[in-house]
Design a protein around this motif. Structure first.
Motif, short mmCIF file in Angstrom:
data_model
loop_
_atom_site.label_atom_id
_atom_site.label_comp_id
_atom_site.label_asym_id
_atom_site.label_seq_id
_atom_site.Cartn_x
_atom_site.Cartn_y
_atom_site.Cartn_z
N ALA A 95 -43.70 99.56 -21.22
CA ALA A 95 -42.44 98.86 -21.47
C ALA A 95 -41.90 99.10 -22.88
N ALA A 96 -42.81 99.37 -23.82
CA ALA A 96 -42.40 99.62 -25.21
C ALA A 96 -42.03 101.08 -25.45
N GLY A 97 -42.12 101.90 -24.39
CA GLY A 97 -41.78 103.32 -24.54
C GLY A 97 -42.94 104.19 -25.00
N VAL A 98 -44.14 103.64 -25.01
CA VAL A 98 -45.33 104.39 -25.42
C VAL A 98 -45.90 105.11 -24.21
N ARG A 99 -46.15 106.41 -24.35
CA ARG A 99 -46.70 107.22 -23.26
C ARG A 99 -48.10 106.72 -22.90
N THR A 100 -48.33 106.52 -21.60
CA THR A 100 -49.63 106.00 -21.14
C THR A 100 -50.35 106.92 -20.16
N HIS A 101 -49.60 107.69 -19.36
CA HIS A 101 -50.23 108.51 -18.32
C HIS A 101 -49.50 109.84 -18.15
N HIS A 102 -50.26 110.85 -17.77
CA HIS A 102 -49.74 112.14 -17.31
C HIS A 102 -50.38 112.42 -15.96
N VAL A 103 -49.59 112.92 -15.03
CA VAL A 103 -50.12 113.34 -13.73
C VAL A 103 -49.80 114.82 -13.55
N HIS A 104 -50.86 115.62 -13.43
CA HIS A 104 -50.74 117.06 -13.22
C HIS A 104 -51.11 117.32 -11.76
N THR A 105 -50.16 117.79 -10.98
CA THR A 105 -50.40 117.99 -9.55
C THR A 105 -50.39 119.48 -9.23
N PHE A 106 -51.46 119.93 -8.57
CA PHE A 106 -51.60 121.33 -8.19
C PHE A 106 -52.06 121.41 -6.74
#
Length: 176
Positions: A95-106
């Motif tokens: 909610a504060a705009g801080v990056r929390t997750h990345h999803v790499h899909t292959f």
């Protein structure tokens, strides 16, 4: 401008991965083959940017684009291939705009999958190299606190070197 921040390993990252894994599995459904925790948050005892990286193996990458609205409902932004052909990449901020997750899909059997898993497993098995990586990241974060591109570029050579070691190590694991 995002601050480059690396922090000590947090055992809660494993739980954060498990929670997100369940939600993503529901979105992608029976297209999912496996979901792996990758990146530095998956390697115990090293400093990491506090962003959970998930690698999702799917049967058909083309079906993933249809899931963009459902991923958006979970708070993810769809980024398409984002520099890696054959990948679908999503990123999530809190909610504060801080990056929390990345999803790499292959798609299953895509060489990038093996590369990421080999790197993670090699680092877990080789603490000295993992600690070198940790120190490099800390040094680069201090040197480039508001320059993510330079931080990433600074890791590139080391990561390439570790990818080569990891690939050789993985082959030895298969033959022994």
């Amino acid at each position: 401008m995002r601050k480059v921040e690396v922090v000590p390993h947090n055992p809660k990252w494993r739980d954060a991965f498990a929670q997100e894994k369940q939600q993503i599995w529901q979105v992608f459904g029976d297209n999912v083959v496996a979901i792996h925790h990758i990146g530095s948050t998956a390697i115990p005892d090293i400093y990491a940017k506090p962003i959970i990286d998930l690698l999702v193996e799917v049967k058909a990458i083309a079906k993933i684009d249809r899931c963009n609205p459902s991923m958006a409902a979970l708070g993810y932004e769809a980024m398409g291939e984002f520099g890696i052909p054959g990948r679908r990449f999503f990123r999530k901020n809190d909610a504060a705009g801080v990056r929390t997750h990345h999803v790499h899909t292959f798609e299953v059997a895509e060489p990038e999958v093996e590369k990421h898993l080999a790197f993670r497993d090699y680092m877990i098995a080789h603490l000295e190299d993992a600690q070198q990586y940790s120190e490099l990241k800390r040094e680069l974060a201090r040197k480039y606190p508001y320059d993510m591109d330079s931080y990433i570029d600074g890791k590139h050579g080391f990561i390439q070197q570790m990818n080569k070691k990891a690939a050789k190590w993985r082959e030895l694991q298969k033959t022994s």
